[in-house]
Design an enzyme around this catalytic site. Sequence first.
Site, short mmCIF file in Angstrom:
data_model
loop_
_atom_site.label_atom_id
_atom_site.label_comp_id
_atom_site.label_asym_id
_atom_site.label_seq_id
_atom_site.Cartn_x
_atom_site.Cartn_y
_atom_site.Cartn_z
N THR A 13 0.82 -1.22 0.00
CA THR A 13 0.00 0.00 0.00
C THR A 13 0.85 1.26 0.00
OG1 THR A 13 -1.62 -1.24 1.26
CG2 THR A 13 -1.88 1.14 1.24
N ALA A 33 12.93 21.26 -5.79
CA ALA A 33 14.16 20.82 -5.13
C ALA A 33 15.34 20.65 -6.08
CB ALA A 33 13.89 19.49 -4.41
N LYS A 105 8.10 1.30 11.79
CA LYS A 105 8.21 1.72 13.20
C LYS A 105 8.56 0.57 14.13
CE LYS A 105 3.77 0.75 12.14
NZ LYS A 105 2.56 1.11 11.49
N GLU A 129 10.37 9.54 8.50
CA GLU A 129 9.19 10.40 8.74
C GLU A 129 7.88 9.60 8.65
OE1 GLU A 129 9.09 14.25 9.18
OE2 GLU A 129 7.46 13.14 10.10
N GLY A 187 -10.10 -1.20 6.36
CA GLY A 187 -8.68 -1.40 6.03
C GLY A 187 -7.74 -0.55 6.88
N ASP A 201 1.44 -0.80 18.64
CA ASP A 201 1.82 0.09 17.53
C ASP A 201 2.10 1.50 18.07
OD1 ASP A 201 1.78 0.72 14.49
OD2 ASP A 201 0.31 2.12 15.31
N LYS A 205 5.77 3.68 18.01
CA LYS A 205 5.93 5.07 17.56
C LYS A 205 6.43 5.96 18.70
CE LYS A 205 2.30 4.28 14.14
NZ LYS A 205 0.85 4.23 13.93
N GLY A 302 -2.49 5.29 5.59
CA GLY A 302 -3.09 5.30 4.26
C GLY A 302 -2.06 5.44 3.17
N1 HSE Z 1 -2.39 0.62 11.98
C1 HSE Z 1 -1.80 1.91 12.05
C2 HSE Z 1 -2.85 2.87 12.57
C3 HSE Z 1 -1.31 2.34 10.69
O1 HSE Z 1 -3.99 2.45 12.73
O2 HSE Z 1 -2.53 4.00 12.87
C4 HSE Z 1 -0.22 3.33 10.66
O3 HSE Z 1 0.88 3.03 11.41
#
Ligand code: HSE
Length: 430
Positions: A13, A33, A105, A129, A187, A201, A205, A302
């Site tokens: 994706t 740039a 991450k 980033e 999704g 997750d 981060k 996304g």
């Molecule tokens: N699964 C993660 C979220 C996607 O829902 O934020 C991006 O890291």
Amino acid sequence: MREINLGLIGFGTVGQGMVRILLNNLDLIGAKANIRFRLKAIADLDIETDRGIPLSDVRLTSDAKELIYDPEIDILVELIGGLEPARTYILEAIGQKKNIITANKALLAVHGKEIFEAAAQNGVRVAFEASVAGAIPIVRALRDGLVGDRISAVYGIINGTANYMLSEMTERDCAFQEALRMAQDKGYAEADPCLDVEGIDSAHKLVLLILLAFGRQVSLDQIYVEGISGISPLDINFAKELGYRVKLLAIAKGDERVLEARVHPTMVPASSLLATVGGVYNAIFVRGQATGSSMFYGRGAGMMPTGAAVVADLVEVALDLGSGRRKMLVPEFSNLSINDMAQTVTPYYLRFSAADRPGVLSKISGILGDHDISIAKVIQHGRQVGGAVPLVMMTHEARESNMLAALELIDLLPVVWGKTVFIRVEENFE
Ligand code: HSE
């Protein structure tokens, strides 16, 4: 115009988003740039599926090593995710003096130290980033925009899936499982949704946000992590009644000695900016000693938003290559000690399932008082003679160790039926 050769490992994706943006905006990027990117090769296990992207000049291969050992490739983009083989590919590519761009991450949270050290030794950049909060340029904001300031707190809504689910549960009064199914249908969730709903997750981060904001490379096990699977619509509704919203927050707070690092469901005032961050959106609220409060808001996931963050890293690294300039390699620059979660002090929301009879409140409040916990508010709705009712309390600031000890005793009371629910509260978002 300088030409820079790229290789991409992982054509899923985000990879497709990056390629679409790159191909659509080649001239725009050239104008802004003075760089012309040439996507030389893409490696993916699936090179058969037509992604609807014209790739006539791009070599497709299922062997990532072809890219790693291609001397013409200046920058390698890793978008396969997961720990292995991503770690091995990146370390081998760094050994080949390739600059790396990644959105991974989990990998940086677990093996970041090894990867950043290898990059420093080989004089190459690792840009990431896209790994935190998708399109929001929070890495740049912390590394560049706020570089002159001492950061005292970072509060992140950095998992879109969990935020979407809590938003649905708040707005439509739906249960956790239904909200999860909706997130998966749209999704948003990771392949393993446990990473989203159990806060992992967000913790990945947070490791990166802490490195940027506080200069400390923490390991995952130094972060207290609690997800949202225990949050029920009942608690969300009580929170609303009390003037709060429930958010999954990744929190880092530091003074000059100690750093708090935690991810957990948190009640924030309904009037705070963070409370207004709904759906799949992400936001990071940063407090700096000189800059005060700032909030960064946008799409955290996304194809196109995250792809755009990868392209921004491409431009930055390409500009560095031309100038001989090296951006900070995100070194560890502090040795803050990590706070023990038991020492954390916050107000608490408590929901007891209590027998509805005289004297129950005094038993519970007596135990709280014995543990130095002061009650700010009590709510009980309705009457349930012979049954249990939800009895809700807000406390003033209390120490986590005291709270856990008090709840252990309270949950043993014959008049308390079932385990008490507690949610930590953060109030200060001025
Ligand atoms: N699964 C993660 C979220 C996607 O829902 O934020 C991006 O890291």
